[in-house]
Enzyme design. Sequence first.
Site, PDB file in Angstrom:
ATOM      1  N   ASP A 177       0.869  -1.184   0.000  1.00 48.29           N
ATOM      2  CA  ASP A 177       0.000   0.000   0.000  1.00 48.29           C
ATOM      3  C   ASP A 177       0.902   1.229   0.000  1.00 48.29           C
ATOM      4  O   ASP A 177       2.107   1.128   0.260  1.00 48.29           O
ATOM      5  CB  ASP A 177      -0.888  -0.012   1.268  1.00 48.29           C
ATOM      6  CG  ASP A 177      -1.815   1.199   1.326  1.00 48.29           C
ATOM      7  OD1 ASP A 177      -2.358   1.585   0.274  1.00 48.29           O
ATOM      8  OD2 ASP A 177      -1.986   1.775   2.417  1.00 48.29           O
ATOM      9  N   SER A 178       0.300   2.395  -0.234  1.00 43.80           N
ATOM     10  CA  SER A 178       1.062   3.643  -0.159  1.00 43.80           C
ATOM     11  C   SER A 178       1.491   3.944   1.283  1.00 43.80           C
ATOM     12  O   SER A 178       2.396   4.738   1.489  1.00 43.80           O
ATOM     13  CB  SER A 178       0.197   4.794  -0.652  1.00 43.80           C
ATOM     14  OG  SER A 178      -0.919   4.934   0.204  1.00 43.80           O
ATOM     15  N   CYS A 185      -4.355  -1.471  -2.008  1.00 44.02           N
ATOM     16  CA  CYS A 185      -4.510  -0.031  -2.206  1.00 44.02           C
ATOM     17  C   CYS A 185      -5.416   0.172  -3.419  1.00 44.02           C
ATOM     18  O   CYS A 185      -5.118  -0.335  -4.508  1.00 44.02           O
ATOM     19  CB  CYS A 185      -3.139   0.586  -2.457  1.00 44.02           C
ATOM     20  SG  CYS A 185      -3.166   2.328  -2.911  1.00 44.02           S
ATOM     21  N   GLU A 201      -2.900   8.670   8.389  1.00 41.49           N
ATOM     22  CA  GLU A 201      -1.466   8.365   8.573  1.00 41.49           C
ATOM     23  C   GLU A 201      -0.935   9.027   9.846  1.00 41.49           C
ATOM     24  O   GLU A 201      -0.037   8.520  10.490  1.00 41.49           O
ATOM     25  CB  GLU A 201      -0.648   8.845   7.363  1.00 41.49           C
ATOM     26  CG  GLU A 201      -0.867   8.038   6.081  1.00 41.49           C
ATOM     27  CD  GLU A 201      -0.105   6.710   6.047  1.00 41.49           C
ATOM     28  OE1 GLU A 201       0.985   6.614   6.634  1.00 41.49           O
ATOM     29  OE2 GLU A 201      -0.637   5.760   5.436  1.00 41.49           O
ATOM     30  N   CYS A 218     -10.916   2.940  -0.306  1.00 44.69           N
ATOM     31  CA  CYS A 218      -9.516   3.227   0.035  1.00 44.69           C
ATOM     32  C   CYS A 218      -9.234   2.375   1.260  1.00 44.69           C
ATOM     33  O   CYS A 218     -10.050   2.361   2.205  1.00 44.69           O
ATOM     34  CB  CYS A 218      -9.334   4.705   0.349  1.00 44.69           C
ATOM     35  SG  CYS A 218      -7.734   5.110   1.079  1.00 44.69           S
ATOM     36  N   HIS A 230      -7.321   2.779   3.616  1.00 43.43           N
ATOM     37  CA  HIS A 230      -7.185   3.536   4.864  1.00 43.43           C
ATOM     38  C   HIS A 230      -8.531   3.731   5.563  1.00 43.43           C
ATOM     39  O   HIS A 230      -8.580   3.924   6.781  1.00 43.43           O
ATOM     40  CB  HIS A 230      -6.593   4.928   4.592  1.00 43.43           C
ATOM     41  CG  HIS A 230      -5.121   4.956   4.339  1.00 43.43           C
ATOM     42  ND1 HIS A 230      -4.538   4.406   3.226  1.00 43.43           N
ATOM     43  CD2 HIS A 230      -4.097   5.497   5.068  1.00 43.43           C
ATOM     44  CE1 HIS A 230      -3.230   4.608   3.275  1.00 43.43           C
ATOM     45  NE2 HIS A 230      -2.938   5.262   4.374  1.00 43.43           N
TER      46      HIS A 230
END
Length: 274
Positions: free
Chosen positions: A10-11, A73, A158, A191, A193
């Site tokens: 993932d990013s 992702c 994040e 997403c 996240h």
Amino acid sequence: MDRRPIGFFDSGVGGITCIPHIIRSMPEESVIFFGDTARTPYGSKSPHTIQQFTLQIGDFLVNQGVKMIVIACNTVSSIGLEVLRNKYPDIPVVGCIAPTAREVIKDAKSGDRVGIMATRATVLSGVYVNKLEKFSSEAGKDIKVSQVPCPALVPLIEEGLQSTDIMDLTLQHYLDEYIEREEIDTLVLGCTHYPLVAENIKRLYPGIKLYSSSKEVATAVEMELNKADLRSDVHQHSNTFYASDLSDSFKNMIERVLGKDEMDLDIRFKNLDI
Ligand code: DGL
């Protein structure tokens, strides 16, 4: 039977939300996860840059000897899936979007109004809308699909700001007017996240049905491993987490999502020579 690990990436930290589903349903599988925390977020970058990062991480995972690559992702799944499949035709590559869209359509009924919340890059790619419209027309279900970009969410997540007023206000900034205008009854967390703020969304918008791309990609991994006869036959329980920037928030997120005590956690720094 194949004892090699499954590679996830993932990013940043979001893709970690796929891992508990894997560990629960297939405890005998080993996982290597790479989070590109030094370069997150991807969702506001150009398709060219996202594809370059994707190939770099693909090379890293293949060099680790993975038997499958899972793009944990949605942004990369919408922009980098084909470049990765073309580069590694012999390794199964699983993305988030088709499995999630399939699950939404399986449960949907005509008249449903499905919303996709995602990064700007995912929204601009139009891949979710295309897949949902394709699968719904194949199933003979007439649903209305729309999408909303939520670019500030990934940086806030994040930073670990899930349980704050800032997070609730940001969600309301993106969703209040959108949900009302489009009369959304089903919302896709497009997403990986976003499962980390699923509780905030449920509290702010009770009654809306949520789908998590993190859960659906994990289900697709199990199906693909079975289909290709790649399941492991021993209980290995080895999970290694690499990050391109090994911050406290990466470590905290792993421990928060997976639980500190029950997991054998191996957390490492990996510079991709940016
Ligand atoms: N978890 C990624 C996704 O699913 C976030 C992308 C980003 O870094 O913006 O889209």
